[in-house]
Write a protein that holds these residues in place. Structure first.
Motif, PDB file in Angstrom:
ATOM      1  N   ILE A 120      51.121  40.949  37.826  1.00 59.38           N
ATOM      2  CA  ILE A 120      49.776  40.370  37.717  1.00 59.38           C
ATOM      3  C   ILE A 120      48.711  41.406  38.083  1.00 59.38           C
ATOM      4  O   ILE A 120      47.676  41.520  37.423  1.00 59.38           O
ATOM      5  N   ALA A 121      48.996  42.160  39.168  1.00 61.80           N
ATOM      6  CA  ALA A 121      48.038  43.185  39.606  1.00 61.80           C
ATOM      7  C   ALA A 121      47.842  44.270  38.548  1.00 61.80           C
ATOM      8  O   ALA A 121      46.748  44.826  38.401  1.00 61.80           O
ATOM      9  N   ILE A 122      48.913  44.568  37.797  1.00 60.18           N
ATOM     10  CA  ILE A 122      48.835  45.628  36.777  1.00 60.18           C
ATOM     11  C   ILE A 122      48.190  45.126  35.490  1.00 60.18           C
ATOM     12  O   ILE A 122      47.313  45.782  34.920  1.00 60.18           O
ATOM     13  N   PHE A 123      48.620  43.932  35.036  1.00 58.38           N
ATOM     14  CA  PHE A 123      48.236  43.475  33.697  1.00 58.38           C
ATOM     15  C   PHE A 123      47.152  42.387  33.664  1.00 58.38           C
ATOM     16  O   PHE A 123      46.429  42.270  32.691  1.00 58.38           O
ATOM     17  N   LEU A 124      47.069  41.595  34.737  1.00 66.45           N
ATOM     18  CA  LEU A 124      46.105  40.491  34.720  1.00 66.45           C
ATOM     19  C   LEU A 124      45.032  40.679  35.787  1.00 66.45           C
ATOM     20  O   LEU A 124      45.343  40.839  36.965  1.00 66.45           O
ATOM     21  N   THR A 125      43.799  40.646  35.390  1.00 65.31           N
ATOM     22  CA  THR A 125      42.683  40.708  36.332  1.00 65.31           C
ATOM     23  C   THR A 125      42.035  39.323  36.397  1.00 65.31           C
ATOM     24  O   THR A 125      42.199  38.518  35.470  1.00 65.31           O
TER      25      THR A 125
END
Length: 201
Positions: free
Chosen positions: A96-101
């Motif tokens: 989530i931290a990498i792909f979803l903001t």
């Protein structure tokens, strides 16, 4: 022996991977898996471990996994169970931290709908263990006033009285006093029985 460690890891991995809403939302799933399905520990024993896990600092889900693992296979069991709990959450949060903001989630209607749909399910998952724990603790209409009063006092935000730590310490002290009283009563009964037997002899 190795099989039980793998079972502990897999069981808690599944729980950690498919649970939203934090520790309390996981309790009912852990109870069904550990108590009902696997039958590794009894319901009352699970309730005792839950009370210990709540009293300790840290994440409730990890605490209860450590407590269950330690109960079954000591330190190695605790490591296997806690690793199973932590690994899926860590992986999901990392993705989530990498792909979803936050902006992406808000702007995407599909993702927003998914998270909105999860919310009521999380409430149900949190309420379910409260009810099952109350039943296991044999909390009825006569004793329900105690948790309700404590909850209202914590919610009231009155200085000192609204501090949850106060009730944890107070509950532990009252429990210790209750146990000491019953032990003394049992010792007295045992002593009286011995005296009666000595008189007969």
């Amino acid at each position: 022996m190795r099989n039980i460690y793998w079972q502990l890891f897999v069981s808690f991995f599944k729980i950690g991977a498919f649970t939203f809403g934090g520790g309390w939302a996981m309790i009912s799933i852990i109870e069904k898996e550990i108590v009902d399905k696997k039958k590794w520990i009894g319901r009352e024993e699970f309730l005792d471990l839950l009370a210990v896990a709540q009293s300790l600092p840290g994440i409730l889900a990890v605490n209860i996994s450590v407590a269950v693992g330690d109960k079954l296979r000591g330190m190695k069991g605790a490591v296997a169970a806690s690793a199973g709990t932590i690994l899926p959450s860590f992986t999901i949060i990392l993705c989530i931290a990498i792909f979803l903001t936050p902006d992406l989630i808000k702007s995407n209607d599909t993702l927003s709908s998914i998270f909105m749909g999860i919310r009521p399910a999380v409430v149900a998952l949190i309420v379910a263990p409260v009810i099952s724990s109350a039943r296991s603790a044999k909390i009825g209409w006569k004793t329900v006033a105690i948790p309700v009063s404590v909850a209202l006092l914590i919610w009231s935000k009155i200085p000192i009285l609204s501090n949850p730590i106060l009730y944890i310490v107070l509950g532990g002290f009252i429990g210790w006093m209750w146990l000491s009283h019953h032990r003394k009563a049992l010792q007295k009964i045992d002593s009286d029985i011995r005296k009666e037997e000595e008189k007969r002899l």
